[in-house]
Write an enzyme that holds these catalytic residues in place. Structure first.
Site, PDB file in Angstrom:
ATOM      1  N   TYR A  99     -26.120  29.483  15.831  1.00 18.89           N
ATOM      2  CA  TYR A  99     -26.220  30.231  16.953  1.00 18.89           C
ATOM      3  C   TYR A  99     -25.798  31.866  16.745  1.00 18.89           C
ATOM      4  O   TYR A  99     -26.518  32.884  16.850  1.00 18.89           O
ATOM      5  CB  TYR A  99     -25.431  29.822  18.426  1.00 18.89           C
ATOM      6  CG  TYR A  99     -25.809  30.306  19.616  1.00 18.89           C
ATOM      7  CD1 TYR A  99     -26.722  30.327  20.531  1.00 18.89           C
ATOM      8  CD2 TYR A  99     -24.684  31.525  20.070  1.00 18.89           C
ATOM      9  CE1 TYR A  99     -27.055  31.178  21.580  1.00 18.89           C
ATOM     10  CE2 TYR A  99     -24.970  32.160  21.344  1.00 18.89           C
ATOM     11  CZ  TYR A  99     -25.976  31.900  22.052  1.00 18.89           C
ATOM     12  OH  TYR A  99     -26.038  32.641  23.235  1.00 18.89           O
ATOM     13  N   SER A 149     -32.354  30.815  22.181  1.00 20.77           N
ATOM     14  CA  SER A 149     -31.642  31.936  22.583  1.00 20.77           C
ATOM     15  C   SER A 149     -31.075  32.997  21.677  1.00 20.77           C
ATOM     16  O   SER A 149     -32.218  33.444  20.798  1.00 20.77           O
ATOM     17  CB  SER A 149     -30.801  31.397  23.681  1.00 20.77           C
ATOM     18  OG  SER A 149     -30.347  32.421  24.709  1.00 20.77           O
ATOM     19  N   ASP A 177     -39.130  30.652  32.132  1.00 20.60           N
ATOM     20  CA  ASP A 177     -37.879  31.172  31.578  1.00 20.60           C
ATOM     21  C   ASP A 177     -37.378  32.781  32.047  1.00 20.60           C
ATOM     22  O   ASP A 177     -38.245  33.694  31.644  1.00 20.60           O
ATOM     23  CB  ASP A 177     -37.955  31.166  30.007  1.00 20.60           C
ATOM     24  CG  ASP A 177     -36.357  31.614  29.451  1.00 20.60           C
ATOM     25  OD1 ASP A 177     -35.622  32.153  29.926  1.00 20.60           O
ATOM     26  OD2 ASP A 177     -36.236  31.354  28.215  1.00 20.60           O
ATOM     27  N   HIS A 218     -35.091  28.283  30.511  1.00 25.60           N
ATOM     28  CA  HIS A 218     -34.363  28.602  29.614  1.00 25.60           C
ATOM     29  C   HIS A 218     -33.987  27.329  28.702  1.00 25.60           C
ATOM     30  O   HIS A 218     -33.641  27.351  27.548  1.00 25.60           O
ATOM     31  CB  HIS A 218     -33.330  29.421  29.927  1.00 25.60           C
ATOM     32  CG  HIS A 218     -32.769  30.223  28.550  1.00 25.60           C
ATOM     33  ND1 HIS A 218     -33.416  30.996  27.666  1.00 25.60           N
ATOM     34  CD2 HIS A 218     -31.428  30.109  28.051  1.00 25.60           C
ATOM     35  CE1 HIS A 218     -32.800  31.394  26.547  1.00 25.60           C
ATOM     36  NE2 HIS A 218     -31.431  30.987  26.921  1.00 25.60           N
TER      37      HIS A 218
END
Length: 706
Positions: free
Chosen positions: A476, A556, A640, A675
Site C-alpha cells: 500500500y 487505492s 466509486d 471503492h
C-alpha cells in the site's frame, strides 16, 4: 484444507504455453480522443482522454464495450469457473462478530457463509432469545446495498443506521425504535463521511456536504463539510448547522459525544493528516472551546473523566502518546503524559475503565493494560505473533473482546476479563485451513537508498525456492496506514496450491510512526515505489519467484503503487493489478474528496517543482509507446466516488493504445459497486476469481491439476 488443487506447482503437472501470446492483440474498444492540453507553469501537458472523466453517453458506451471485451477474454481461461467454485467452497463458513451491549440486548453480526451481507442479530439479556435485528440482504435485490453504520442512544431504545447504495460514499440515515424495529422518522439523505452521535433521546449529530450538481454526484468536489443536529420529529431541512460550512470551512468534520453525554467533540481537518479539536460542554452550556490550533499535529479524544480529557496525539511524539488535560484549560502546553511515547508506534483503546496500549514492533502487535493514571496493570499474553484489534468497550463492562489474526491464522475472537486478565476463545471460525502446514516468515531487505524494509512472506511448507512459484507481491505505502498480518481465504487458496503471498511494509505507511509515513510523501513519494521494486528484486534474487511468475497487486493508493511501479519498471513482473487506483496525479485533487490527499501527494498547482515531480511518476502520464508492459487487469467500479473510475479509464486507454506487445490490458469494471466497502459476497468472489485466474493464465498455466 480439503479442496482440489487450483494449480499445480511448477515441479508437477501443468501445461505451460504462451496463453497471452496465442491470443493476438485484439482491437481494443476505442475511447474518444481529444486535443485537450493543460498549462502547468509554462509546460503544456496533453490529456487526450479527458472525455473519460465525464459521465457522457460516449463514455458509457466505451465502458460497456470494455466490460464486454474483458469478460470475453476472461471467459477463455479454462479454469476460471473452477477457481470461482473453489472460492465459494472455502468462503462458505459461518462468520460471527464480537458482541456488544445496548440497553436490554446484546447485538452481534453473522454471515452464514455466502450471504451477500452480514445480518445483525440480538439476544435479550433476560430471555436469551435470538432474533434478527437488521438484515441488509433485504435492502436491495442483489445485496448491493450495505449497512455503513449503526448507532444507539445511551439507553439502547433508539437506533439510527446508515446505508450505502451500490458502494457509494453518499449514505442515507434511517431512524428506528430499537425495541420495535420500526422506522420512526423521515430518512436523512445526502450524508457523506459521517458518524451518528446521539445526544440523549431527542436527536443526533451527523456530517455531510452540499450535494454536487446533478450529473456530477460521482465526481464533483466535496470540500466544505458540515456538522448538523437532527432533532427527532422534525424535517431534515430544519436541521441545525452546528459547525463548518462557510463560517468554519473544513474539508473533513467528525462529531462525537462522550460516553457520559457531557461533551460534544468535533475534529476538523483539511487533509488526511493533521487536525484541530473543538469541545463543547453540553451539560453546562457555552460555546465551542478550541483545544489546538492549526493542522500540524494529529489529536483525538479517546476518553473523558469529569473535567479531564484524555487525548491521543503525535504532538512532540512521532510514535504517539496519550496525554491528559483539563477542559478548563485544554491547550497543548498543559498536556501531561499518561502513556508516554516509546520506540514503538502506539495505539490506544478504552474499555472496562482501563486503557489498552497496542504497540507495533515491526508490524507485529504487543498489548499492555494501564489504569487511568497511566500505571501498568499487566502485559497481556497474546495467542501468537500477529495483528490485534478490539480491546474496547463501555466504562463499566468487565468483559471486553479482541480479535487475533495473522497471515496463516484465521481471525479468532477472544473474551477478556479486565480485572483478572484472563482470555478465553469466544468464537473460532471453522475454516478448512491448517496453519501448521504453512510458513509466515519476516525478512528485512535493503531498498535503493539503503533503508531496511520488513516483508512478510507466506507459503506452504515444502515449497521449493526455484523461482517458479506463482507469487503475489502486495502493498500500500501511504496515508500512515500500516499493513499488519491478516488472514484471507483468497490467500489461503493461493498458498494451499503452491503460491507465495508477500507483503512488504514500505514507506508511506505507519509501521514506524510519523517519520516512516513522511518518508513516503510529496517529493519523497518515489521512496515508496523504490521500496516495492526492491521487494520484488529480493524475492527474485532469493528464488521465491522470477519475473515470469510474479504479479504486482494493490488497491487505492496501492493502485497508484502498482501503476507507478509497472511504468517505472515494466520488466519487474509478468502481471499487474492496479485496483481502484489514484492514477492521474495531475488532476486527482479535482474530484470528490481528492484535494484532501494533498498531505501525502502534494498537488500540481503547488509549485513548478511539485508539478514536475508528480508528472515524473504519474501512471497516466508515464505510459510510453514502444514499451512492453505486464499483462494488466485494471480494477475499478462504476460507483466509486472516492477514487473516481476516470483514473482507471484514462490509464487503461493509454495502455491499450501504446502497449507494444501481446500482453493484454483489461479493464475490469464492476457494476453497482464503489471503492470496495459494502460489496456483496458474490461480487468479492467474482473479482478474486478473475484476479487469480488471470494471474495464473498470464504466467503460462493452461490447465489445473485434476
Amino acid at each position: 484444507m480439503k479442496v482440489k488443487s487450483i494449480f499445480a506447482t511448477a515441479a508437477v503437472v501443468f501445461y505451460v504455453g504462451a496463453n497471452a501470446q496465442s491470443m493476438s492483440k485484439s482491437n481494443y474498444p476505442k475511447a474518444i480522443k481529444g486535443s485537450q492540453t493543460d498549462n502547468y507553469f509554462g509546460t503544456q501537458v496533453a490529456d487526450p482522454f479527458r472525455d473519460l472523466e465525464n459521465d457522457s453517453e460516449a463514455t458509457k458506451k466505451w465502458v460497456d464495450e470494455e466490460v464486454a471485451y474483458s469478460q470475453n477474454y476472461l471467459s477463455k481461461i479454462p479454469f476460471r469457473d473452477q477457481i470461482k467454485e473453489q472460492l465459494r467452497t472455502i468462503w462458505n463458513y459461518e462468520k460471527i462478530s464480537a458482541p456488544f451491549k445496548e440497553g436490554d440486548y446484546t447485538y452481534f453480526s453473522k454471515n452464514n457463509g455466502l450471504q451477500a451481507q452480514s445480518v445483525i442479530y440480538r439476544t435479550g439479556l433476560k430471555t436469551k432469545d435470538i432474533e434478527v435485528f437488521l438484515d441488509p440482504n433485504k435492502f436491495s435485490e442483489k445485496g448491493t446495498t450495505s449497512l455503513s453504520n449503526l448507532s444507539f442512544n445511551k439507553k439502547g431504545t433508539l437506533a439510527a443506521y446508515s446505508i450505502s447504495e451500490g458502494g457509494s460514499d453518499w449514505n442515507k440515515i434511517i431512524i428506528i425504535d430499537a425495541i420495535t424495529k420500526k422506522q420512526i422518522d423521515e430518512t436523512i439523505v445526502d450524508v457523506k463521511f459521517s458518524g451518528i452521535a446521539w445526544q440523549g433521546d431527542e436527536g443526533f449529530y451527523y456530517s455531510s456536504y452540499d450535494k454536487p450538481k446533478e450529473g456530477t454526484v460521482l465526481s464533483g468536489m466535496t470540500d466544505k463539510h458540515k456538522v448538523y443536529y437532527h432533532k427527532l420529529g422534525t424535517k431534515q431541512s430544519e436541521d441545525q448547522l452546528i459547525f463548518g460550512g462557510e463560517k468554519t470551512p473544513r474539508r473533513y468534520l467528525t462529531a462525537g459525544v462522550s460516553e457520559d453525554q457531557r461533551f460534544l467533540i468535533v475534529s476538523g481537518a483539511n487533509a488526511t493528516n493533521g487536525n484541530e479539536l473543538y469541545i463543547k460542554d453540553l451539560k453546562n452550556g457555552g460555546d465551542f472551546v478550541q483545544i489546538n490550533k492549526g493542522f500540524d499535529i494529529n489529536a483525538n479524544i479517546v476518553d473523558t473523566q469529569g473535567d479531564d480529557l484524555f487525548i491521543f496525539t503525535d504532538k512532540d511524539a512521532p510514535n504517539m502518546r496519550l496525554v491528559k488535560v483539563s477542559m478548563k484549560n485544554p491547550s497543548p502546553e498543559n498536556w501531561k503524559d499518561v502513556i508516554p511515547e516509546t520506540e514503538n508506534v502506539l495505539g490506544v483503546s478504552e474499555g472496562g475503565g482501563y486503557f489498552f496500549a497496542t504497540y507495533m514492533k515491526d508490524a507485529i502487535d504487543i498489548v499492555k493494560q494501564f489504569d487511568k493514571t497511566g500505571k501498568l496493570v499487566r502485559d497481556i499474553s497474546l495467542p501468537g505473533k500477529g495483528n490485534i484489534s478490539g480491546f474496547g468497550g463501555k466504562e463499566k463492562e468487565k468483559d471486553i473482546y479482541y480479535s487475533f489474526t495473522n497471515y496463516i491464522t484465521p481471525g479468532t475472537i477472544y473474551k477478556y476479563n479486565v480485572d483478572s486478565g484472563k482470555s478465553e476463545v469466544y468464537q473460532k471460525p471453522n475454516v478448512k485451513f491448517n496453519p501448521e502446514d504453512y510458513v509466515s516468515e519476516q525478512v528485512f531487505y535493503t531498498s535503493k537508498d539503503g533503508t531496511k524494509v520488513p516483508m512478510m512472506i507466506n507459503y506452504k511448507k515444502g515449497t521449493k525456492l526455484n523461482g517458479k512459484n506463482p507469487t503475489i507481491l502486495y502493498s500500500y505505502g501511504g496515508f500512515n496506514i500500516s499493513l499488519q498480518p491478516a488472514f484471507s481465504v483468497v490467500n489461503a487458496i493461493w498458498m494451499e496450491n503452491g503460491g507465495i503471498y508477500a507483503v512488504p511494509n514500505i514507506r508511506g505507511g505507519g509501521e514506524y510512526g510519523k517519520k516512516w509515513h513522511d518518508a513516503g510523501t510529496k517529493q519523497q513519494k518515489k521512496n515508496v515505489f523504490e521500496d516495492f521494486i526492491a521487494a520484488g528484486e529480493y524475492l527474485q534474487s532469493k528464488g521465491y519467484a522470477s519475473k515470469e511468475y510474479m504479479a504486482l497487486s494493490g488497491r487505492s493508493n496501492g493502485g497508484l503503487l502498482v501503476g507507478a511501479t509497472m511504468t517505472m519498471r515494466p520488466d519487474l513482473a509478468k502481471v499487474a493489478f492496479p485496483g481502484v487506483g489514484v492514477l492521474d496525479m495531475l488532476r486527482y485533487n479535482k474530484f470528490t474528496a481528492g484535494a484532501g490527499w494533498s498531505y501525502d501527494y502534494g498537488t500540481a498547482e503547488d509549485s513548478k517543482e511539485m508539478f514536475e515531480y508528480l508528472k515524473s511518476y504519474s501512471p497516466v502520464h508515464q505510459v510510453k509507446a514502444g514499451i512492453c508492459y505486464p499483462s494488466t487487469m485494471i480494477i475499478t467500479s462504476d460507483h466509486d466516488d472516492r477514487v473516481v473510475p476516470a483514473h482507471s479509464f484514462k490509464f487503461g486507454a493509454e495502455l491499450q493504445e501504446k502497449q507494444a506487445c501481446s500482453n493484454p490490458i483489461l479493464l475490469r469494471i464492476e457494476k453497482n459497486a464503489g471503492h470496495g466497502a459494502g460489496r456483496s459476497t458474490e461480487q468479492v468472489i467474482g473479482e478474486n476469481a478473475d484476479l487469480l485466474s488471470f494471474a495464473l493464465f498470464e504466467m503460462g498455466i493452461k490447465a489445473l491439476k485434476k
